[in-house]
Write a protein that holds these residues in place. Structure first.
Motif, short mmCIF file in Angstrom:
data_model
loop_
_atom_site.label_atom_id
_atom_site.label_comp_id
_atom_site.label_asym_id
_atom_site.label_seq_id
_atom_site.Cartn_x
_atom_site.Cartn_y
_atom_site.Cartn_z
N ASN A 60 3.66 106.85 63.17
CA ASN A 60 3.51 106.91 64.63
C ASN A 60 4.75 106.35 65.31
O ASN A 60 4.66 105.56 66.25
CB ASN A 60 2.25 106.17 65.08
N GLY A 61 5.93 106.72 64.80
CA GLY A 61 7.18 106.20 65.34
C GLY A 61 7.42 106.61 66.78
O GLY A 61 6.93 107.65 67.23
N THR A 62 8.15 105.77 67.48
CA THR A 62 8.44 106.05 68.88
C THR A 62 9.50 107.14 69.03
O THR A 62 9.56 107.80 70.05
CB THR A 62 8.95 104.77 69.57
N ASN A 63 10.34 107.31 68.03
CA ASN A 63 11.36 108.35 68.04
C ASN A 63 11.00 109.34 66.95
O ASN A 63 11.27 109.13 65.77
CB ASN A 63 12.74 107.75 67.81
N LEU A 108 13.89 110.74 64.45
CA LEU A 108 14.45 109.85 63.44
C LEU A 108 13.38 109.04 62.71
O LEU A 108 13.64 108.49 61.65
CB LEU A 108 15.46 108.89 64.08
N GLY A 109 12.22 108.94 63.28
CA GLY A 109 11.18 108.13 62.64
C GLY A 109 11.16 106.71 63.17
O GLY A 109 10.92 105.78 62.42
N GLY A 110 11.43 106.56 64.45
CA GLY A 110 11.36 105.23 65.04
C GLY A 110 12.72 104.67 65.39
O GLY A 110 13.76 105.19 64.98
N ASP A 111 12.69 103.59 66.13
CA ASP A 111 13.90 102.90 66.57
C ASP A 111 14.01 101.59 65.80
O ASP A 111 13.21 100.68 66.02
CB ASP A 111 13.83 102.64 68.07
N SER A 112 14.99 101.49 64.92
CA SER A 112 15.12 100.29 64.09
C SER A 112 15.49 99.06 64.89
O SER A 112 15.42 97.95 64.38
CB SER A 112 16.15 100.52 62.98
N ASN A 113 15.89 99.24 66.13
CA ASN A 113 16.18 98.09 66.98
C ASN A 113 14.90 97.40 67.47
O ASN A 113 14.93 96.23 67.85
CB ASN A 113 17.01 98.51 68.20
N THR A 114 13.82 98.13 67.48
CA THR A 114 12.59 97.58 68.03
C THR A 114 11.42 97.54 67.04
O THR A 114 10.41 96.90 67.32
CB THR A 114 12.16 98.40 69.26
N GLU A 115 11.55 98.24 65.91
CA GLU A 115 10.43 98.27 64.97
C GLU A 115 10.95 98.40 63.54
O GLU A 115 12.09 98.80 63.29
CB GLU A 115 9.49 99.42 65.30
N ASN A 116 10.08 98.04 62.60
CA ASN A 116 10.40 98.12 61.18
C ASN A 116 10.14 99.54 60.68
O ASN A 116 8.98 99.97 60.61
CB ASN A 116 9.56 97.11 60.41
#
Length: 523
Positions: free
Chosen positions: A13-16, A19-27
């Motif tokens: 359920n990544g925010t991006n 890409l599969g999420g934002d590594s600046n804000t989540e693991n």
């Protein structure tokens, strides 16, 4: 953490979403098990080891004078593929944004949009790891293909060919069957780890390249045997080790399906080896190490598309059938008069076809469900009463076979016509050996040592000085070598009677010639 329901441990359920999420804000690792990722990283390294394994195998199968060139060809092809795969290969094969069913687009060019999202192949591993793992597959396939250059092919044109081959042959077939939008994938073709893109692709491509390249000189094929069986065995062991990562890793997680694939791979390999050795023994009444290696490789090849679909007892049958069929298929090259010098067609193309057909007969849905992801999805063959699977597999085999052969032949022919990229080395270069002609180094200080008994007959009472009434050409075999030393073209048919075997330029060649002169004098 265990899989309570089929699928990954945690739903993505990544925010991006790209890409599969934002590594600046989540693991970004939260959606995957560390064990699965570690397993695929190790499996990638295991598959990488297959490339030098093929180099050792091909080097041992060739003559001494071309041994190093085969190692270089395999390793250099991996360099070309690494660039090609990063540049656009992964995108052309696996970009999920293309919907034509035949080849991907360039939205993942240079690994763009490739990071933490679930991979196209499995929700158990991220896209970035999947791309790295699949790159090793393409590299191994390319290394298999370059076996076609053995002993008469120039290296630079082969590398140019490999770049375009990966783009126009490997990537499309991989897209057909492994891309979620591929036509074969949607149609239900069962190809676990690469019967189409890897095995049929390499077997038919090598056959096409060999056809365009031409046969080795007939006079050079007399009394031909592999020069180093120990290297062949070493290469086979490297391949065997890597194949467990190749087939085991194609479950894309540390799970029971990976374990089953490893079991099936070993069973098929060992029963293939036993079968091949026995078939050779019936003719020569001697045990063959080369036969054992050939049978092992053919069994592993057949297990590539099938090991993640069939039960273990079927893998035993697969190994036996493949050992028989591939053994006899090595004779096909003589019928069609194509010098497939490393038997890539028989051991990869034919064995890959057998493995794909076995999926139709022996594919079982419960084997597929062992990965914890594909549980209850209805994959299987005749064991699960899916009778139509046979014609699906057959159509996919025909498409992959025809496309890879025709496209590879066109590519090889086109490259051969480019000025400066002629595929074939000269006749003189073939006599000297590819190490001398193409490389700045040699695998051995001495290059060609004849096995002929008469060449090494010691001095006797009738000829105390080592002289004999046996003509030098008959003793040392290659008249063309001495003709070249005298500045003549190899095509000249004059019998000079000079020392044979003194054919190699440079310091190593001088030592080689001096050794022969001492033998001639009875030293």
């Amino acid at each position: 953490m265990s899989y309570v329901v089929p699928g990954p441990p945690t739903a993505f359920n990544g925010t991006n979403t790209a890409l599969g999420g934002d590594s600046n804000t989540e693991n970004l690792n939260q959606w995957y098990q560390a064990g699965d990722q570690a397993f695929i990283i190790v499996a990638s390294a295991m598959v990488l080891v297959m490339v030098p394994g093929l180099g050792f195998l091909y080097s041992g199968l060739a003559r001494r004078k071309s041994a190093l060139s085969m190692l270089w060809a395999c390793m250099a092809s991996m360099s070309v593929i690494t660039f090609q795969w990063y540049f656009w290969g992964y995108s052309l094969a696996f970009s999920q944004y293309a919907t034509n069913g035949f080849i991907g687009d360039l939205k993942k060019f240079g690994l763009m949009n490739t990071l933490g999202a679930p991979s196209p192949g499995s929700p158990l591993v991220p896209d970035l790891l999947y791309a790295f793992y699949q790159m090793q597959f393409c590299a191994v396939t390319a290394a298999i293909v370059v076996g076609a250059v053995a002993e008469r092919g120039r290296l630079l044109p082969a590398m140019v060919f490999i770049f375009f081959w990966a783009t126009l042959v490997y990537c499309p077939i991989a897209c057909w069957v492994w891309n979620i939008n591929g036509w074969a994938f949607k149609w239900g073709a069962l190809d676990y780890a690469g019967g189409g893109p890897v095995e049929i692709g390499s077997g038919m491509s090598a056959l096409a390249y060999s056809m365009v390249l031409g046969r080795r000189q007939e006079k050079m094929m007399l009394n031909f045997r592999p020069h180093n069986v120990s290297l062949i065995t070493l290469g086979t062991v490297f391949l065997w080790f890597g194949w467990l990562g190749f087939n085991g890793g194609s479950a894309f997680g540390a799970n029971l399906r990976a374990t089953m694939a490893c079991w099936n791979s070993n069973l098929a390999a060992m029963f293939g080896a036993i079968t091949w050795v026995l078939l050779d023994f019936r003719l020569a009444r001697k045990w063959s190490m080369v036969g054992w290696c050939s049978g092992t490789i053919s069994g592993l090849v057949a297990a590539t598309p099938a090991s993640g679909f069939i039960p273990p007892w079927a893998a035993v049958i697969l190994g036996i059938v493949t050992g028989v069929v591939s053994n006899f298929s090595t004779k096909i090259k003589y019928w069609i008069k194509i010098d497939d010098s490393m038997d890539v067609f028989a051991e990869h193309g034919v064995a890959g076809i057998i493995g794909l057909l076995f999926n139709a007969f022996f594919g079982a849905n419960y084997i597929v469900g062992l990965d914890g992801v594909n549980t209850g999805l209805g994959y299987g063959g005749w064991l699960d009463h899916k009778w139509k699977q046979l014609y699906i597999q057959f159509a996919y085999i025909c498409a992959a076979t025809a496309y890879s052969f025709v496209m590879s032949a066109i590519l090889a022919f086109a490259v051969d016509k480019i000025p400066g990229l002629k595929l074939r080395a000269s006749d003189q270069a073939e006599l000297l050996g590819m190490d001398d002609d193409q490389m700045g180094e040699f695998a051995y200080d001495y290059v060609e040592v004849r096995r002929d008994y008469l060449a090494w007959t010691p001095a006797n009472a009738e000829a105390p000085s080592g002289e004999t009434d046996v003509p030098l050409g008959d003793r040392h075999g290659i008249t063309e070598h001495s003709q070249m030393l005298e500045g003549k073209e190899p095509s000249d048919q004059s019998d000079s009677g000079s020392q044979e075997g003194r054919s190699h330029r440079g310091i190593a060649g001088d030592r080689h010639a001096e050794a022969y002169e001492k033998i001639e004098r009875g030293a």
